[in-house]
Scaffold this motif. Structure first.
Motif, PDB file in Angstrom:
ATOM      1  N   ALA A 173     -17.366 -16.701  13.240  1.00 39.09           N
ATOM      2  CA  ALA A 173     -18.883 -16.545  14.229  1.00 39.09           C
ATOM      3  C   ALA A 173     -20.116 -16.239  13.537  1.00 39.09           C
ATOM      4  O   ALA A 173     -20.614 -16.814  14.142  1.00 39.09           O
ATOM      5  CB  ALA A 173     -18.190 -15.871  15.646  1.00 39.09           C
ATOM      6  N   HIS A 174     -19.990 -15.414  12.839  1.00 33.74           N
ATOM      7  CA  HIS A 174     -21.232 -14.709  12.195  1.00 33.74           C
ATOM      8  C   HIS A 174     -21.699 -15.183  11.081  1.00 33.74           C
ATOM      9  O   HIS A 174     -22.701 -15.570  10.614  1.00 33.74           O
ATOM     10  CB  HIS A 174     -21.376 -13.524  12.481  1.00 33.74           C
ATOM     11  N   GLU A 175     -21.150 -17.191  10.583  1.00 38.59           N
ATOM     12  CA  GLU A 175     -21.145 -17.958   9.488  1.00 38.59           C
ATOM     13  C   GLU A 175     -21.035 -16.988   8.080  1.00 38.59           C
ATOM     14  O   GLU A 175     -22.077 -17.037   7.543  1.00 38.59           O
ATOM     15  CB  GLU A 175     -22.656 -18.805  10.103  1.00 38.59           C
ATOM     16  N   LEU A 176     -20.185 -15.994   8.189  1.00 34.90           N
ATOM     17  CA  LEU A 176     -20.295 -15.631   6.258  1.00 34.90           C
ATOM     18  C   LEU A 176     -18.996 -16.697   5.872  1.00 34.90           C
ATOM     19  O   LEU A 176     -18.477 -17.137   6.470  1.00 34.90           O
ATOM     20  CB  LEU A 176     -19.848 -13.959   6.962  1.00 34.90           C
ATOM     21  N   GLU A 177     -18.984 -15.936   5.141  1.00 36.73           N
ATOM     22  CA  GLU A 177     -18.007 -16.973   3.495  1.00 36.73           C
ATOM     23  C   GLU A 177     -17.045 -17.582   4.190  1.00 36.73           C
ATOM     24  O   GLU A 177     -16.262 -18.279   3.385  1.00 36.73           O
ATOM     25  CB  GLU A 177     -18.009 -16.763   2.486  1.00 36.73           C
ATOM     26  N   GLY A 178     -16.130 -16.139   4.151  1.00 38.35           N
ATOM     27  CA  GLY A 178     -15.252 -15.680   4.277  1.00 38.35           C
ATOM     28  C   GLY A 178     -14.248 -14.528   4.684  1.00 38.35           C
ATOM     29  O   GLY A 178     -15.020 -13.835   3.986  1.00 38.35           O
ATOM     30  N   VAL A 179     -12.716 -14.773   4.315  1.00 45.63           N
ATOM     31  CA  VAL A 179     -12.576 -13.242   3.516  1.00 45.63           C
ATOM     32  C   VAL A 179     -10.933 -13.605   2.953  1.00 45.63           C
ATOM     33  O   VAL A 179     -10.510 -14.830   2.325  1.00 45.63           O
ATOM     34  CB  VAL A 179     -11.717 -13.068   5.072  1.00 45.63           C
ATOM     35  N   VAL A 180     -10.862 -12.694   2.317  1.00 42.72           N
ATOM     36  CA  VAL A 180      -9.589 -12.362   1.175  1.00 42.72           C
ATOM     37  C   VAL A 180      -8.383 -11.694   1.704  1.00 42.72           C
ATOM     38  O   VAL A 180      -8.785 -10.667   2.282  1.00 42.72           O
ATOM     39  CB  VAL A 180     -10.495 -11.919   0.009  1.00 42.72           C
ATOM     40  N   ALA A 181      -7.103 -12.287   1.843  1.00 41.34           N
ATOM     41  CA  ALA A 181      -6.223 -10.918   1.791  1.00 41.34           C
ATOM     42  C   ALA A 181      -5.567 -10.747   0.361  1.00 41.34           C
ATOM     43  O   ALA A 181      -5.818 -11.411  -0.787  1.00 41.34           O
ATOM     44  CB  ALA A 181      -5.335 -12.683   2.515  1.00 41.34           C
ATOM     45  N   LYS A 182      -5.099  -9.653   0.754  1.00 40.60           N
ATOM     46  CA  LYS A 182      -4.254  -8.815  -0.360  1.00 40.60           C
ATOM     47  C   LYS A 182      -3.238  -8.223  -0.347  1.00 40.60           C
ATOM     48  O   LYS A 182      -3.773  -7.727   0.792  1.00 40.60           O
ATOM     49  CB  LYS A 182      -5.260  -7.606  -0.591  1.00 40.60           C
ATOM     50  N   ARG A 183      -2.198  -8.980  -0.857  1.00 40.59           N
ATOM     51  CA  ARG A 183      -0.686  -8.088  -0.601  1.00 40.59           C
ATOM     52  C   ARG A 183      -1.387  -6.210  -0.832  1.00 40.59           C
ATOM     53  O   ARG A 183      -2.012  -5.487  -1.667  1.00 40.59           O
ATOM     54  CB  ARG A 183      -0.081  -8.385  -2.112  1.00 40.59           C
ATOM     55  N   ARG A 184      -0.853  -5.635   0.190  1.00 46.12           N
ATOM     56  CA  ARG A 184      -0.436  -4.087  -0.219  1.00 46.12           C
ATOM     57  C   ARG A 184      -0.348  -3.443  -1.089  1.00 46.12           C
ATOM     58  O   ARG A 184      -0.631  -2.088  -1.793  1.00 46.12           O
ATOM     59  CB  ARG A 184       0.145  -3.419   1.538  1.00 46.12           C
ATOM     60  N   ASP A 185       1.115  -4.190  -1.209  1.00 46.28           N
ATOM     61  CA  ASP A 185       1.816  -3.266  -2.666  1.00 46.28           C
ATOM     62  C   ASP A 185       1.238  -4.851  -4.739  1.00 46.28           C
ATOM     63  O   ASP A 185       1.969  -4.005  -4.696  1.00 46.28           O
ATOM     64  CB  ASP A 185       2.715  -3.525  -3.082  1.00 46.28           C
ATOM     65  N   SER A 186      -0.064  -5.248  -4.429  1.00 41.17           N
ATOM     66  CA  SER A 186       0.013  -5.747  -5.155  1.00 41.17           C
ATOM     67  C   SER A 186      -1.506  -4.730  -6.620  1.00 41.17           C
ATOM     68  O   SER A 186      -1.937  -3.366  -5.993  1.00 41.17           O
ATOM     69  CB  SER A 186      -1.451  -6.804  -4.972  1.00 41.17           C
ATOM     70  N   ARG A 187      -0.880  -5.145  -7.400  1.00 40.09           N
ATOM     71  CA  ARG A 187      -1.185  -4.320  -8.464  1.00 40.09           C
ATOM     72  C   ARG A 187      -2.511  -5.475  -9.423  1.00 40.09           C
ATOM     73  O   ARG A 187      -2.256  -6.116  -9.050  1.00 40.09           O
ATOM     74  CB  ARG A 187      -0.293  -4.264 -10.240  1.00 40.09           C
ATOM     75  N   TYR A 188      -3.348  -4.374  -9.881  1.00 35.75           N
ATOM     76  CA  TYR A 188      -4.860  -5.183 -11.020  1.00 35.75           C
ATOM     77  C   TYR A 188      -3.917  -5.456 -11.723  1.00 35.75           C
ATOM     78  O   TYR A 188      -4.033  -4.710 -13.072  1.00 35.75           O
ATOM     79  CB  TYR A 188      -5.704  -4.551 -10.556  1.00 35.75           C
ATOM     80  N   TYR A 189      -4.150  -6.400 -12.059  1.00 33.04           N
ATOM     81  CA  TYR A 189      -3.926  -7.251 -14.001  1.00 33.04           C
ATOM     82  C   TYR A 189      -5.287  -7.891 -14.320  1.00 33.04           C
ATOM     83  O   TYR A 189      -6.283  -8.594 -13.789  1.00 33.04           O
ATOM     84  CB  TYR A 189      -3.210  -8.832 -13.692  1.00 33.04           C
ATOM     85  N   PHE A 190      -5.538  -7.114 -15.758  1.00 32.57           N
ATOM     86  CA  PHE A 190      -6.557  -7.364 -15.615  1.00 32.57           C
ATOM     87  C   PHE A 190      -7.190  -8.519 -16.572  1.00 32.57           C
ATOM     88  O   PHE A 190      -6.558  -9.325 -17.168  1.00 32.57           O
ATOM     89  CB  PHE A 190      -7.299  -6.701 -17.347  1.00 32.57           C
TER      90      PHE A 190
END
Length: 317
Positions: A173-190
């Motif tokens: 509605a505000h013409e923004l690019e969108g959203v990102v869904a992220k798993r709550r338990d996800s780790r970060y892998y470089f």
């Protein structure tokens, strides 16, 4: 043992899939900021360093962000997005112009007229310890502890839980690019692409390798695009670009090669093929059934991505 802060050579985790809006208690949802990904190395006693995905130093481009370290209370490494906000919305063209500008006078003028902002959405290092092995929600909690203030130049990304569909509709509605869904338990892998982060876009765009151009009438060119599939370059169509701009000047300066890097359909006989080292972003309305882009628009060249990062996006159902 190596120290992430001392080395300053982090390659961020990337989104590996794209999908449609959905609701789930297993995910959080954040706005997708249309900017340039950056890693911020912040030390309250020393200062600020910003580096993009290619590990290029960025403070010379955005000197107005030299004091980000004043917003945090411990030495840390933050992952986030570098953006220019115009009319309440991220302006991709503005931040790309900044990242490609080297003239000190133009940079100082832009810093005054269209200052940049760093939006932090993750923390990778805190108080002399890496945090990437922690679940996302624990990293979010630490991020809130580390940040002691926000202002127009520095902000922490907000998120909502469970209601991804309604959040996407609000972004739309505000013409923004969108959203990102992220798993709550996800780790970060470089330096990895992850299916734990899902891109849900309203304004569609993709990054492509510039592989050549076809001269047309009325001072325009058709830019030939490519992406990588399983490590091999593949043809991905065309987008129109005028010949008078700085972007085409850079394209025309590239090394000419005798043949295309992939098989091409008919209609490309007049193409001038160039060494595939430039990356551009193209915005479009939707993809056709054959994978082509409907109403593509050239957004600009970008130096923060390598050709090898321009891979076909996997659809997530």
């Amino acid at each position: 043992m190596s120290d992430l802060f001392a080395e300053k050579n982090i390659k961020p985790m990337l989104i590996g899939v794209e999908g449609e809006p959905f609701d789930s208690a297993d995910y959080i949802y954040e706005l997708k900021v249309d900017g340039e990904r950056c890693i911020a190395y912040l030390d309250p006693a020393v200062g600020t360093e910003l580096r993009n995905k290619r590990n290029m130093k960025m403070l010379s481009k955005v000197p107005e962000l030299s004091n980000l370290h004043e917003h945090i209370n411990r030495r840390c490494i933050l992952d986030g997005e570098l953006a220019v906000i115009t009319g309440g919305k991220p302006d991709f063209f503005a931040i790309q112009r900044r990242s490609l500008t080297s003239n000190p006078m133009k940079i100082r003028l832009a810093a005054q007229q269209q200052p940049a902002t760093f939006v932090a959405f993750d923390i990778l290092y805190w108080d002399d310890h890496p945090t990437n092995y922690l679940p996302l929600m624990e990293r979010k909690r630490i991020l809130q502890q580390v940040v002691q203030s926000e202002d127009a130049r520095f902000a922490v990304s907000r998120y909502i839980e469970q209601n991804g569909t309604a959040f996407f509709e609000l972004a739309k509605a505000h013409e923004l690019e969108g959203v990102v869904a992220k798993r709550r338990d996800s780790r970060y892998y470089f330096d990895k692409r992850t299916k734990d982060w899902i891109k849900i876009k309203y304004l569609k765009d993709q990054d492509f390798v510039v592989c050549g151009y076809i001269p047309k009438e009325n001072n325009v060119n058709s830019i030939v695009l490519g992406q990588y599939r399983d490590g091999q370059p593949v043809y991905k169509g065309h987008v129109t670009l005028g010949v008078s701009g700085e972007d085409f000047r850079r394209i025309r300066q590239q090394t000419v090669i005798p043949a295309p890097p992939f098989e091409v359909p008919s209609g490309n006989e007049e193409a001038v093929w160039i060494y595939p080292q430039l990356v551009c972003t193209v915005r479009y309305m939707m993809l056709t059934e054959s994978g082509g882009m409907r109403q593509p628009v050239f957004k600009g060249l970008r130096d923060d991505k390598t050709p090898g990062e321009c891979v076909e996006v996997v659809s997530y159902q």
